[in-house]
Each structure stands twice: as structure tokens, then as C-alpha cells.
Enzyme design. Structure first.
Site, PDB file in Angstrom:
ATOM      1  N   ASN A   1       0.825  -1.210   0.000  1.00  0.00           N
ATOM      2  CA  ASN A   1       0.000   0.000   0.000  1.00  0.00           C
ATOM      3  C   ASN A   1       0.856   1.255   0.000  1.00  0.00           C
ATOM      4  OD1 ASN A   1      -2.174  -1.738   0.073  1.00  0.00           O
ATOM      5  ND2 ASN A   1      -2.493  -1.518   2.289  1.00  0.00           N
TER       6      ASN A   1
ATOM      7  N   ASP B   1      -0.699   4.350   0.874  1.00  0.00           N
ATOM      8  CA  ASP B   1      -1.569   5.365   1.479  1.00  0.00           C
ATOM      9  C   ASP B   1      -1.079   5.935   2.804  1.00  0.00           C
ATOM     10  OD1 ASP B   1      -3.894   2.636   2.130  1.00  0.00           O
ATOM     11  OD2 ASP B   1      -2.251   3.320   3.394  1.00  0.00           O
TER      12      ASP B   1
ATOM     13  N   HIS C   1       5.892  -0.700  -2.600  1.00  0.00           N
ATOM     14  CA  HIS C   1       5.469   0.067  -3.768  1.00  0.00           C
ATOM     15  C   HIS C   1       5.537   1.564  -3.528  1.00  0.00           C
ATOM     16  CE1 HIS C   1       3.170  -3.716  -5.314  1.00  0.00           C
ATOM     17  NE2 HIS C   1       4.466  -3.801  -5.501  1.00  0.00           N
TER      18      HIS C   1
ATOM     19  N   CYS D   1      11.967  13.940  -8.627  1.00  0.00           N
ATOM     20  CA  CYS D   1      12.041  14.359 -10.031  1.00  0.00           C
ATOM     21  C   CYS D   1      13.349  13.829 -10.602  1.00  0.00           C
ATOM     22  CB  CYS D   1      11.963  15.877 -10.150  1.00  0.00           C
ATOM     23  SG  CYS D   1      13.450  16.714  -9.600  1.00  0.00           S
TER      24      CYS D   1
ATOM     25  N   CYS E   1      14.548  22.578  -9.957  1.00  0.00           N
ATOM     26  CA  CYS E   1      15.026  22.455 -11.344  1.00  0.00           C
ATOM     27  C   CYS E   1      13.926  22.679 -12.368  1.00  0.00           C
ATOM     28  CB  CYS E   1      15.642  21.056 -11.544  1.00  0.00           C
ATOM     29  SG  CYS E   1      14.447  19.715 -11.372  1.00  0.00           S
TER      30      CYS E   1
ATOM     31  N   SER F   1      -4.566  -9.627  -3.319  1.00  0.00           N
ATOM     32  CA  SER F   1      -5.018 -10.622  -4.301  1.00  0.00           C
ATOM     33  C   SER F   1      -3.860 -11.517  -4.743  1.00  0.00           C
ATOM     34  CB  SER F   1      -5.618  -9.918  -5.521  1.00  0.00           C
ATOM     35  OG  SER F   1      -4.628  -9.058  -6.107  1.00  0.00           O
TER      36      SER F   1
ATOM     37  N   ASN G   1      -8.688 -12.697   4.015  1.00  0.00           N
ATOM     38  CA  ASN G   1      -9.241 -12.153   2.780  1.00  0.00           C
ATOM     39  C   ASN G   1     -10.637 -12.743   2.607  1.00  0.00           C
ATOM     40  OD1 ASN G   1      -9.886 -11.490   0.096  1.00  0.00           O
ATOM     41  ND2 ASN G   1      -7.710 -11.467  -0.480  1.00  0.00           N
TER      42      ASN G   1
ATOM     43  N   ALA H   1     -10.663  -7.593   7.286  1.00  0.00           N
ATOM     44  CA  ALA H   1      -9.425  -7.529   8.069  1.00  0.00           C
ATOM     45  C   ALA H   1      -9.692  -7.221   9.536  1.00  0.00           C
ATOM     46  CB  ALA H   1      -8.504  -6.470   7.458  1.00  0.00           C
TER      47      ALA H   1
END
Ligand code: APR
Length: 238
Positions: A96, A98, A113, A121, A143, A182, A206, A224
Site C-alpha cells: 500500500n 496510502d 510500492h 524528479c 530544477c 489478491s 481475505n 481484516a
């Protein structure tokens, strides 16, 4: 569903996916109401799309920032954080972006992730935290180049450091709880198999079966928060 005795385990790993944040109101990617059912990820979540139309991609990610900023950690996030504060060796490995696990109180989250709350940048690759909703400016003040979310888009390589830390955790854990994933996006999805092959206690939380359900010795087909409350009743925040 039996309660887990924390003292029975030396090293615990929580491996989490978008389903963990579903109860906070954040859409999952797949399944009912999933994000990729409404948006083509190749138009909104890959470098090619960003290079072609950065504002379109930022409009999409700013809406996700808005939604994530307005969300609260769920009971499940809070239970995971409480377990981490009550046991000497707990690793949280999340797909996640978030930041809700950190907002629930977890201090060392391995973000496979990346995070929507960091940007970078081409000139300044070191990610910078920016909690702005919407992100302003979209270009780097230093920049002038476009800033992009410090998240792993499709076809992006994963950062080596979180992967190495996740591997170390899964290679030593004796309890793995997989929550709300998943199990279809690799290489992240392959990590829990390491614990399974080592004979760790492996639990899948799940509501739906997944392509990797066979790796787990116990399956809780529940949301959960309900499953974690029953497994860790000492931390049931009610
Ligand atoms: N509690 C537990 N699990 C839930 C809940 C809930 N309340 N609600 C949904 N789920 C489950 C769904 O059944 C599904 O199996 O969570 C899972 C979410 O799956 P995905 O949407 O595919 O999310 P995830 O596995 O985290 O996706 C992996 O895909 O798009 C990329 O980078 C993105 O990190 C993401 C990766």
C-alpha cells in the site's frame, strides 16, 4: 477462530495489500469497486502515461491523495500497530502507498510500492515528503522538471532496499499474516511463499480465495478488522 499467543512467536510479519485499507474507504485495485475497473492503469499509472500527459496522471493521483488524506486508519491498521508495539520483532511489509499504517502508529513500515506522500524528479531522485492535497507545485522548485509520485508504477523496477528488508523478514519469520492482497502483482506477490516454504505458520485474511491461498495453512474469509480482532483480542479497539 483461535486467538494467537504473541509469546509463541519469535518473528512476526504482516504482509498487507489494498484490502487492508478497504475498511478505511480506500478502493482496492481489483474485485468489486476496484480502481482498475474504472481506470486503465496504462493511462494513469505508468511512466509512459506520465511522460505523455503528466497533468492527467497528476489529476488522478491528486484525487487519490485527497481520498487517502480524508481517510482514517481502520481497526485493522490499529491492531497491527498495537501488535508491533507489544512484541519485539514485528515487520509490516505493505504494498500500500496510502500511509495509513504509519498513521495508525506503526513506525517502521516496509513500503514495497513506495508512498503517495513522497515525490521525486529526474534531477532530485531522492524522494521528498510532500503531504500537499493537491500537490503544488507539480514541478520541482529546484530544477523546474515534473515531480512524480514516489510510487512503483507498472513496469517500474522495485527499489532494492525495501525488497531486501522484506526478504530478510520473510526468511526469518515464524508467523506470517497476509491481509487483503489478491497476490497477483509480482515480484511482491511472490514474497509470502518464502515463509510458506520454510514451514512458518501462514495465515491468509481475505474475504475471497486468491491465486496464492494454497501457500497458507489457515484462511479467514473475513474482513481484516473482524479477523484481526478475533486473532488478537487483547487489542480489540471495539
Ligand atoms: N479485508 C481484507 N481483505 C479485503 C477486504 C477487507 N475488508 N476488502 C477486499 N479485500 C481483498 C480482496 O478480496 C482482494 O483479494 O483485498 C484484495 C485486494 O486486492 P488488490 O485490489 O489486487 O490489491 P493488492 O493485492 O494490494 O494489489 C497489489 O497491484 O495495482 C497494483 O501497485 C498496486 O500495490 C498494488 C498491487
Amino acid at each position: 477462530m483461535e486467538a494467537l499467543e504473541l509469546a509463541s512467536f519469535a518473528h512476526i510479519v504482516f504482509f498487507t495489500g489494498a484490502g487492508l485499507s478497504a475498511e478505511s474507504g480506500i478502493p482496492t485495485y481489483r474485485g468489486a469497486g476496484g480502481l482498475w475497473g474504472s481506470y486503465d492503469y496504462e493511462s494513469y499509472a505508468c511512466q509512459r502515461a506520465f511522460d505523455a500527459d503528466p497533468n492527467k496522471v497528476w489529476d488522478f493521483h491528486d484525487e487519490r491523495r485527497r481520498r487517502m488524506a480524508a481517510a482514517d486508519p481502520s481497526q485493522a491498521h490499529r491492531i497491527i500497530a498495537a501488535v508491533g508495539q507489544s512484541h519485539p520483532s514485528v515487520a509490516v511489509v505493505t504494498q500500500n502507498i496510502d500511509g495509513l499504517q504509519q498513521r495508525a502508529g506503526s513506525t517502521d513500515v516496509i513500503e514495497l510500492h513506495g508512498s503517495i506522500w513522497r515525490v521525486r524528479c529526474a534531477c532530485h531522485p531522492a524522494p521528498q515528503e510532500d503531504l500537499g492535497v493537491p500537490l503544488e507545485p507539480r514541478s520541482c522548485p529546484g530544477c523546474g522538471l515534473w515531480r512524480r509520485p514516489d510510487i512503483v508504477w507498472f513496469e517500474d523496477p522495485l527499489q532494492p532496499e525495501p525488497i531486501a528488508r522484506a526478504l530478510a523478514a520473510l526468511e526469518t519469520c515464524d508467523l506470517l499474516l497476509s491481509i487483503g492482497t489478491s497476490g497477483v502483482v509480482y515480484p511482491a506477490a511472490s514474497l509470502p511463499e518464502i515463509a510458506s516454504r520454510r514451514g512458518s505458520r501462514c495465515i491468509e485474511i481475505n474475504p475471497e480465495p486468491t491465486q496464492v491461498s494454497s501457500w497458507y495453512d489457515t484462511h479467514y474469509r473475513e474482513q481484516a478488522s473482524a479477523a484481526l480482532s478475533a486473532l488478537f483480542p487483547a487489542f480489540d479497539f471495539g
